[in-house]
Design an enzyme around this catalytic site. Structure first.
Site, PDB file in Angstrom:
ATOM      1  N   SER A 175     -97.892 119.837  35.646  1.00 42.32           N
ATOM      2  CA  SER A 175     -96.949 118.969  34.935  1.00 42.32           C
ATOM      3  C   SER A 175     -97.225 117.487  35.120  1.00 42.32           C
ATOM      4  CB  SER A 175     -95.528 119.277  35.380  1.00 42.32           C
ATOM      5  OG  SER A 175     -95.101 120.488  34.815  1.00 42.32           O
ATOM      6  N   GLY A 190     -96.572 118.829  40.138  1.00 40.78           N
ATOM      7  CA  GLY A 190     -97.213 119.878  39.361  1.00 40.78           C
ATOM      8  C   GLY A 190     -97.266 121.172  40.155  1.00 40.78           C
TER       9      GLY A 190
END
Length: 399
Positions: free
Chosen positions: A106, A354
């Site tokens: 992410s 992430g």
């Protein structure tokens, strides 16, 4: 940023599986078998910590806690420091290297948000446009209504759209050994959206914050509709090429992480032996624009620094990027457009996390852009511990 230590969950939630998405794949053909459980852990001491001894100690602790390998890149007033511990590959015993590529998950969301903001600056769209305006008929059914959701809400996680990684079938394929059977499944963005909209929205658009990668899949589809070009090409020509991010890739369907790179490892909830499985190779289309980014510590630092310095956006869009809302977690955690803002030990930092099967990363830069940290574990098995947060605090907090 950190979570209180607690016993490992027997079933990971969608939020734990997602917290920020990573993806890509590796070699066509059989992967080397990982080292057997109980194999000795190799920790590389820092040859010269240069003021980052606490950060190195936190990396070592993460490996002792179960991460096969940990890799960090730090930039501050004294220059750049690269720290590592453990192994990039449990089979070959290769250590982690500063130049290694990894799945950044992410941390790719700020890339998506930046492109959409650039398109707004070019008067090709506005963030107050509705999803229906750009993607007619795509978001509908089960109480979902694209006419009521704006592009800003997609980027801000206030759309109310269901997090598609929480769909029972998707979650099973991410958290159990079903991953090994379905790792090469191909997903289209439209299928992802259909999976999300098969569920009712979590709340009315704009009424609160709830992290959902579904919004970033839609945002990338809007990029393609507004430009007439693939999302990957737009990110390449607008961000990757101008900044010289030579080690950064958006793989779409590429199954491998380009060399140099190590391997990624995970455990599955239905494996009675709790073995570490090599999960490096898979088709990343399930993640697409919400988290399929492959990069390095140096590239992620360069991108975030340029973004926060205003080198990618005009002033009006820069203000939008950094206009934050509370996440509801704590008063020191807020979200802008594709960026978290944390206040830690009196220091304001911006960036993203992430997390995906086999990988966990963080990338943050101080508000004045003089201090940065990029971290990667080549496993997701420490996501319910303080391991990543301990590295974060060791670097940004006084002793």
């Amino acid at each position: 940023m950190t979570k209180r230590p607690r016993p490992p969950k027997t079933v990971r939630t969608a939020r734990a599986v997602l917290a920020a998405f990573l993806t890509a794949a590796a070699i066509a053909g059989a992967a080397p078998a990982p080292a057997p459980a109980g194999a000795p852990v190799h920790v590389r001491p820092a040859a010269r910590a240069g003021g980052h001894e606490r950060t190195q100690a936190a990396l070592d602790a993460a490996v002792k806690a179960g991460a096969p390998g940990a890799l960090a890149r730090v930039r501050d007033a004294h220059g750049t420091w690269n720290g590592s511990a453990g192994l990039a590959d449990l089979y070959t015993k290769r250590p982690r290297l500063a130049r290694d590529r990894f799945r950044a998950g992410s941390i790719g969301k700020p890339f998506t948000a930046t492109v959409l903001l650039q398109l707004e600056a070019e008067h090709r769209l506005t963030l107050d446009d509705t999803v229906e305006r750009w993607l007619p008929g795509l978001v509908q059914g089960h109480g979902n209504d694209g006419r009521r959701i704006t592009l800003r809400q997609l980027l801000q996680h206030t759309s109310g759209l269901y997090d598609y990684t929480g769909d029972p079938e998707v979650l099973r394929n991410l958290t159990t050994t079903a991953f090994l059977e379905h790792r090469y499944d191909r997903w289209t963005p439209q299928r992802i959206v259909r999976t999300a909209t098969a569920h009712p929205p979590d709340f009315a658009p704009g009424t609160r914050y709830a992290y959902t990668p579904t919004g970033y899949v839609l945002a990338a589809l809007v990029v393609e509709k507004a430009t007439g070009r693939p999302y990957e090409e737009e990110v390449e020509r607008r961000i990757i090429a101008p900044l010289g991010l030579h080690s950064t890739r958006l793989p779409r369907h590429q199954r491998t992480v380009p060399a140099p790179a190590g391997r990624n490892y995970s455990r599955f909830t239905d494996d009675p032996d709790r073995r570490m499985h090599d999960v490096t190779d898979f088709d990343p289309s399930l993640l697409w624009a919400t988290g399929d980014l492959i990069s390095t510590g140096a590239d992620l630092d360069r991108f975030l620094t340029a973004l926060l310095q205003g080198r990618l956006l005009p002033p009006a869009q820069q203000r939008e990027l950094r206009t934050t809302i509370p996440t509801g977690e704590d008063p020191d955690t807020q979200y802008g457009l594709g960026l978290f803002r944390y206040r830690l030990c009196g220091t304001e930092v911006w960036g993203h996390t992430g997390l995906f099967v086999g990988t966990q990363s963080i990338a943050f830069v101080s508000a004045d852009t003089r201090h940065s940290l990029v971290l990667n574990f080549n496993t997701d098995t420490l996501s319910d511990t303080d391991a990543a947060g301990d590295v974060f605090k060791a670097e940004f907090c006084p002793a």
